[in-house]
Structures are given as C-alpha cells and as structure tokens.
Motif scaffolding. Structure first.
Motif, PDB file in Angstrom:
ATOM      1  N   HIS A 111       1.051  -5.978   2.411  1.00 56.53           N
ATOM      2  CA  HIS A 111       0.093  -5.112   1.714  1.00 56.53           C
ATOM      3  C   HIS A 111      -0.244  -3.884   2.563  1.00 56.53           C
ATOM      4  CE1 HIS A 111      -3.182  -4.199  -1.101  1.00 56.53           C
ATOM      5  NE2 HIS A 111      -3.924  -3.916  -0.040  1.00 56.53           N
ATOM      6  N   VAL A 112      -0.469  -4.096   3.850  1.00 56.26           N
ATOM      7  CA  VAL A 112      -0.769  -2.983   4.754  1.00 56.26           C
ATOM      8  C   VAL A 112       0.410  -2.011   4.813  1.00 56.26           C
ATOM      9  CG1 VAL A 112      -1.167  -2.347   7.170  1.00 56.26           C
ATOM     10  CG2 VAL A 112      -2.427  -4.250   6.157  1.00 56.26           C
ATOM     11  N   LEU A 113       1.617  -2.556   4.928  1.00 59.28           N
ATOM     12  CA  LEU A 113       2.802  -1.700   5.018  1.00 59.28           C
ATOM     13  C   LEU A 113       2.987  -0.874   3.747  1.00 59.28           C
ATOM     14  CD1 LEU A 113       5.340  -4.121   6.767  1.00 59.28           C
ATOM     15  CD2 LEU A 113       3.896  -2.363   7.804  1.00 59.28           C
ATOM     16  N   CYS A 114       2.729  -1.488   2.591  1.00 61.17           N
ATOM     17  CA  CYS A 114       2.850  -0.747   1.326  1.00 61.17           C
ATOM     18  C   CYS A 114       1.835   0.381   1.253  1.00 61.17           C
ATOM     19  CB  CYS A 114       2.678  -1.697   0.141  1.00 61.17           C
ATOM     20  SG  CYS A 114       4.117  -2.743  -0.184  1.00 61.17           S
ATOM     21  N   GLU A 115       0.601   0.107   1.663  1.00 57.42           N
ATOM     22  CA  GLU A 115      -0.427   1.146   1.629  1.00 57.42           C
ATOM     23  C   GLU A 115      -0.091   2.297   2.569  1.00 57.42           C
ATOM     24  OE1 GLU A 115      -4.310  -0.471   2.282  1.00 57.42           O
ATOM     25  OE2 GLU A 115      -4.567  -0.906   0.136  1.00 57.42           O
ATOM     26  N   HIS A 138      -3.582  -4.697  13.268  1.00 56.74           N
ATOM     27  CA  HIS A 138      -4.516  -5.483  14.078  1.00 56.74           C
ATOM     28  C   HIS A 138      -5.751  -5.856  13.258  1.00 56.74           C
ATOM     29  CE1 HIS A 138      -2.814  -5.798  18.078  1.00 56.74           C
ATOM     30  NE2 HIS A 138      -2.449  -4.521  18.049  1.00 56.74           N
ATOM     31  N   ALA A 139      -6.177  -4.955  12.369  1.00 54.87           N
ATOM     32  CA  ALA A 139      -7.357  -5.222  11.543  1.00 54.87           C
ATOM     33  C   ALA A 139      -7.122  -6.399  10.603  1.00 54.87           C
ATOM     34  CB  ALA A 139      -7.730  -3.971  10.749  1.00 54.87           C
ATOM     35  N   VAL A 140      -5.910  -6.510  10.044  1.00 52.68           N
ATOM     36  CA  VAL A 140      -5.635  -7.595   9.101  1.00 52.68           C
ATOM     37  C   VAL A 140      -5.263  -8.889   9.825  1.00 52.68           C
ATOM     38  CG1 VAL A 140      -3.157  -7.194   8.744  1.00 52.68           C
ATOM     39  CG2 VAL A 140      -4.532  -8.096   6.881  1.00 52.68           C
ATOM     40  N   LEU A 141      -4.652  -8.781  10.994  1.00 48.79           N
ATOM     41  CA  LEU A 141      -4.271  -9.982  11.746  1.00 48.79           C
ATOM     42  C   LEU A 141      -5.463 -10.588  12.477  1.00 48.79           C
ATOM     43  CD1 LEU A 141      -0.856  -8.765  13.242  1.00 48.79           C
ATOM     44  CD2 LEU A 141      -1.191 -10.385  11.366  1.00 48.79           C
ATOM     45  N   GLY A 142      -6.393  -9.733  12.891  1.00 50.73           N
ATOM     46  CA  GLY A 142      -7.599 -10.214  13.554  1.00 50.73           C
ATOM     47  C   GLY A 142      -7.319 -10.886  14.886  1.00 50.73           C
ATOM     48  N   GLU A 143      -8.153 -11.860  15.219  1.00 53.63           N
ATOM     49  CA  GLU A 143      -8.043 -12.538  16.509  1.00 53.63           C
ATOM     50  C   GLU A 143      -6.828 -13.449  16.594  1.00 53.63           C
ATOM     51  OE1 GLU A 143     -11.679 -14.562  17.237  1.00 53.63           O
ATOM     52  OE2 GLU A 143     -12.868 -12.718  17.438  1.00 53.63           O
ATOM     53  N   SER A 144      -6.180 -13.702  15.454  1.00 45.94           N
ATOM     54  CA  SER A 144      -4.997 -14.568  15.473  1.00 45.94           C
ATOM     55  C   SER A 144      -3.786 -13.868  16.082  1.00 45.94           C
ATOM     56  CB  SER A 144      -4.655 -15.026  14.052  1.00 45.94           C
ATOM     57  OG  SER A 144      -4.245 -13.924  13.256  1.00 45.94           O
ATOM     58  N   ARG A 159      15.204  -2.515  -5.204  1.00 41.52           N
ATOM     59  CA  ARG A 159      14.037  -2.464  -6.086  1.00 41.52           C
ATOM     60  C   ARG A 159      12.750  -2.488  -5.258  1.00 41.52           C
ATOM     61  NH1 ARG A 159      13.876  -4.021 -11.415  1.00 41.52           N
ATOM     62  NH2 ARG A 159      11.820  -4.360 -12.339  1.00 41.52           N
ATOM     63  N   PRO A 160      11.784  -1.610  -5.566  1.00 44.52           N
ATOM     64  CA  PRO A 160      10.531  -1.585  -4.794  1.00 44.52           C
ATOM     65  C   PRO A 160       9.647  -2.801  -5.067  1.00 44.52           C
ATOM     66  CG  PRO A 160      10.882   0.486  -5.999  1.00 44.52           C
ATOM     67  CD  PRO A 160      11.849  -0.518  -6.544  1.00 44.52           C
ATOM     68  N   ARG A 161       8.863  -3.179  -4.064  1.00 47.45           N
ATOM     69  CA  ARG A 161       7.735  -4.110  -4.162  1.00 47.45           C
ATOM     70  C   ARG A 161       8.116  -5.551  -4.507  1.00 47.45           C
ATOM     71  NH1 ARG A 161       2.891  -1.051  -4.174  1.00 47.45           N
ATOM     72  NH2 ARG A 161       1.675  -2.823  -4.907  1.00 47.45           N
ATOM     73  N   VAL A 162       9.368  -5.928  -4.372  1.00 46.42           N
ATOM     74  CA  VAL A 162       9.743  -7.310  -4.667  1.00 46.42           C
ATOM     75  C   VAL A 162       9.133  -8.256  -3.633  1.00 46.42           C
ATOM     76  CG1 VAL A 162      11.663  -8.937  -4.883  1.00 46.42           C
ATOM     77  CG2 VAL A 162      11.864  -6.640  -5.850  1.00 46.42           C
ATOM     78  N   PHE A 163       9.301  -7.938  -2.362  1.00 49.18           N
ATOM     79  CA  PHE A 163       8.749  -8.783  -1.299  1.00 49.18           C
ATOM     80  C   PHE A 163       7.230  -8.868  -1.432  1.00 49.18           C
ATOM     81  CE2 PHE A 163       7.691  -9.886   3.133  1.00 49.18           C
ATOM     82  CZ  PHE A 163       8.606 -10.903   3.357  1.00 49.18           C
ATOM     83  N   TYR A 164       6.611  -7.762  -1.784  1.00 48.09           N
ATOM     84  CA  TYR A 164       5.157  -7.720  -1.981  1.00 48.09           C
ATOM     85  C   TYR A 164       4.739  -8.704  -3.072  1.00 48.09           C
ATOM     86  CZ  TYR A 164       0.533  -5.752  -3.073  1.00 48.09           C
ATOM     87  OH  TYR A 164      -0.812  -5.587  -3.296  1.00 48.09           O
ATOM     88  N   ASP A 165       5.412  -8.652  -4.214  1.00 48.95           N
ATOM     89  CA  ASP A 165       5.021  -9.488  -5.353  1.00 48.95           C
ATOM     90  C   ASP A 165       5.280 -10.971  -5.094  1.00 48.95           C
ATOM     91  OD1 ASP A 165       4.054  -7.415  -6.893  1.00 48.95           O
ATOM     92  OD2 ASP A 165       5.949  -7.057  -7.923  1.00 48.95           O
ATOM     93  N   VAL A 166       6.407 -11.287  -4.461  1.00 48.29           N
ATOM     94  CA  VAL A 166       6.717 -12.701  -4.208  1.00 48.29           C
ATOM     95  C   VAL A 166       5.715 -13.300  -3.229  1.00 48.29           C
ATOM     96  CG1 VAL A 166       8.425 -14.329  -3.328  1.00 48.29           C
ATOM     97  CG2 VAL A 166       9.169 -12.390  -4.710  1.00 48.29           C
ATOM     98  N   THR A 167       5.419 -12.579  -2.152  1.00 45.94           N
ATOM     99  CA  THR A 167       4.457 -13.110  -1.176  1.00 45.94           C
ATOM    100  C   THR A 167       3.054 -13.210  -1.777  1.00 45.94           C
ATOM    101  OG1 THR A 167       4.184 -10.868  -0.251  1.00 45.94           O
ATOM    102  CG2 THR A 167       5.747 -12.343   0.843  1.00 45.94           C
TER     103      THR A 167
END
Length: 420
Positions: free
Chosen positions: A128-132, A177-183, A352-360
């Motif tokens: 999601h971050v990469l798409c944005e 880093h914001a989406v991954l957080g402390e993990s 095709r765009p956004r396939v990985f995005y939609d499946v995940t």
C-alpha cells in the motif's frame, strides 16, 4: 505545430461531492494510446464511468469520466496529469514523422530489502505504501523464518523517476518505517544487482498446475479450484459482434459484457496487441452491472476487417480477455498450500497494475498470513504471463486442505481483483 504541453491533459473536478472528475486528452495519435491511458488510470486506482474517443489517425481527442474506487484513496492529481502527459506522443514536433521517446526505455531497478517481525497483513501494508508513492513492484521475494521473522525483497521502479535523489529515498524509507513500526529490524534501499535477473522467471510449475492456471475457459466443475460461484456465472455471458455495413472505411465493434475492474484496459490492451486502431469509441456507463462499448476500428494498415477468419479470431480473443483476464487457483505444493494468480503480459512487456496489491489485500481481510511470495514470468503457447505465487500459512481460520475453504478463498481473491 501543436498544443502547449499543459493543454495536452486537462483534469477538471466534478461539480459536486461524488461527481466524477473529467480527464481530457488532446494529442497526436498512436496505436495503443488508449491502452496506455487505461493502464495509468487503473494503476492510480481510478474507475472510468464513461468515455469518448475520436481520432483522424493523426490527432486524437479523448474524454474520460473517472472516480476513485475507494474513498480512502490518496490521489495526487498533478502526478496523474504528469503520468498521462508522459505517455502521450510529443505535441511540439510534427507528428508526420516517427519521433523517438524522450523517456528512458527501461527504468532503473532498485532493491528494497527489509527484515522484521511477521504479522497478518504486513505484505499488503508495505505494498500500500509503495503504491501511494508510485513505486512499481517488478519482482518480489518473501521468506518467513521459523522464528516468526520475515525477509522481504522488493525490486521496484519509480514512476516519477526520481528515486536516485536523497529526498525521494528518505521519503520512501520514512513511510516504510512508519508502517513497519517497532517490528522493523532493518530496512534499506539499494540499486538492484545481478539477483534481479535471477528472479525474472519463477519456480517451475507442474504440468497439472500449469494446465489449470492457463486454460482458456472458466470451469463450471466443482472439483476445480477456479470454478465460478453461481452468482458469478453471468461472467460467461458476453456479446462481441462485428458490423461492416455502417461505415465505408471502418468496422463497427460492439461489446456487451459484465463490468469489472480494468475492463476497458483489458479491451484496449487486446486491441493494441492485435494492432487494431480505434477511430471513434464510446464507453457507456454501467447499467445493472454491465457495460456497452461501440468502437469504430481499423487494421493498422487503415483497412476494415473483412476477412471472416480475422473477425472470428478478434472476437474470440476479446471474449477470452474480458471474461478471464486473471487466473486464480489454489494448488498443493508438496505438503503446503499455494495460491497462484496469473495475468497476460502485453506485447510491450507491461504487466497488469495493482494485482499484488489486490491479492495481498484479500488475504489480509481473510486473516491468512503469507509464508512466502514471489512474482515472475512464464511463457506458454506463445504467450507471456505474469505469475504471482503465495505459499499460505496453515495457521488461519480456514482448513486449507478442504475444497470448500479453497473455493471461498479463490472466490474472495477473484472478487477483489475484479472489483466486486
């Protein structure tokens, strides 16, 4: 002479809340321009509600009404305008001669590598971050360790072509880093090395899996994991007709079919791959889940399509691409369960765009963790496919060995991909 570049693409906001934005494109024509435009619109998560296109073979005028598919979508309209302008032929030079593209034929590939603690939905959140950020995923290698950690390798290109700058790299790492957080244990962005070439293909598919994944027809048999649920069987009812009686120089192509995410892209990429030019086209709004298209077309040599064999081939190809643009199955991979998704690659090499995005996204909503994932390309019967492989974690609410559970997963993934 031509138009100033600012006038090539004009985007107007709708009059009221929820009203569509209007995208107007006025530029020299080229075969496949409609496909390229629809791909960009699909990539940004937009839906075309209706549209008109006309061209004299040299200059084209396109107007599209679009809306975001999701209310949470962050849209940077200036970036959309820039991307659309970048695929339009140059307007400031004579279009009577072939002009070399000013854009690089191949973008620089970067490796985004991070190591962190695993959790449900992690892969989608990163995607999601990469798409944005308008970073396109070219290849992926995801590996989960027995102690619950994950090493992800994303091979990406930058649609804005500025990832070489420190500002762009810092922005990318900051948002990750914001989406991954402390993990997050480590995260780095590098130029891709020889390992990228090693991931061009995919792990070998068994003949049985390949036959089911790439077969032309959707199955009604309950034993097959691609079987359609009853309310989706309407997909198989589509009409594609050709009429040469209404125009002395153009063939009328009429299409009536169920609507889905990327429908216009699927039609346009098929026509582009078949070297078909559109002289005039109208895309009608969605009516009870269906779309109607009227396209006046010509072969690339400027002639009508009069050969019955060519007509049948084109109609059959369009039906196949509209009814079955994405293949989704679940299969056994040794003792494990694997979800496979495949889509055709354009002759130009674009996927095709956004396939990985939609499946995940679908797997995240189902509460299914991904143990490993990879993206690669596979050739069969003269066609190239982009194949997404996900090894599913058995620790979920679904009994993955159960055929009913598998059908439910396939159905949810397909619905997400198709926008239903």
């Amino acid at each position: 002479m031509g138009l100033p570049s600012d006038d090539v693409v004009v985007i107007e906001k709708g009059n009221g809340k929820g009203e569509p934005f209007v995208i107007t494109i006025n530029c020299p024509d080229k075969t496949g321009l409609g496909c390229d435009i629809c791909r960009v619109i699909l990539e940004f998560g937009l839906y075309i509600t209706k549209g008109d296109v006309s061209t004299d073979g040299r200059w084209c005028y396109i107007i599209l009404w679009v809306v975001p598919r999701s209310s949470s979508l962050i849209l940077r309209w200036s970036n959309i305008k820039d991307r659309l302008q970048s695929i339009c032929p140059s307007c400031l030079v004579s279009f009577y001669f072939d002009q070399p593209s000013t854009r690089s034929m191949s973008s620089v590939v970067y490796l985004l590598k991070f190591f962190c603690l695993d959790r449900n939905g992690l892969l989608h959140d990163v995607t999601h971050v990469l798409c944005e950020l308008e970073l396109k995923i070219q290849r992926v290698k995801v590996m989960t360790t027995p102690d619950g950690r994950v090493l992800d390798l994303f091979f990406i290109t930058d649609s804005m072509e500025i990832l070489h700058t420190k500002t762009r790299q810092d922005e990318t790492l900051e948002q990750l880093h914001a989406v991954l957080g402390e993990s997050c244990i480590s995260c780095e962005l590098l130029l891709a090395g020889p390992e990228y070439e090693c991931l061009q293909g995919i792990s070998s598919l068994s003949p049985v899996v390949a036959e089911e994944l790439f077969r032309c027809e959707l199955s009604d048999k309950e034993t097959r994991s691609q079987a359609l649920s009853p309310d989706m069987a309407i997909l198989k009812k589509a009409s594609v007709t050709i009429d040469n009686s209404l125009s002395p120089v153009h063939t009328l192509l009429q299409i009536h079919c169920a609507d889905h995410k990327g429908l216009l892209y699927d039609i346009m990429r098929t026509l582009k791959d078949c070297n078909i030019r559109i002289a005039y086209g109208r895309f009608s709004p969605n009516t009870k889940g269906h779309r109607d298209l009227d396209l006046f077309i010509q072969q690339n040599d400027g002639k009508k399509i009069v050969d019955p064999e060519k007509q049948n081939t084109l109609c059959s190809r369009l039906k196949e691409e509209m009814l079955h643009p994405l293949r989704v199955i679940i299969a056994n991979r040794g003792p494990d369960t694997e979800l496979l998704v495949a889509n055709p690659v354009e002759l130009s090499g674009e996927g095709r765009p956004r396939v990985f995005y939609d499946v995940t996204l679908a797997l995240k909503l189902l509460g299914i963790c991904i143990f490993t994932a990879e993206i690669g390309r596979h050739s069969t019967s003269g066609r190239k496919w982009e194949v997404y492989r996900f090894l599913l974690d058995e620790n979920c609410k679904f009994q993955l060995s159960n055929m009913i559970a598998r059908s439910q997963i396939v159905d949810r993934v397909r619905r997400t991909l198709m926008g239903w």
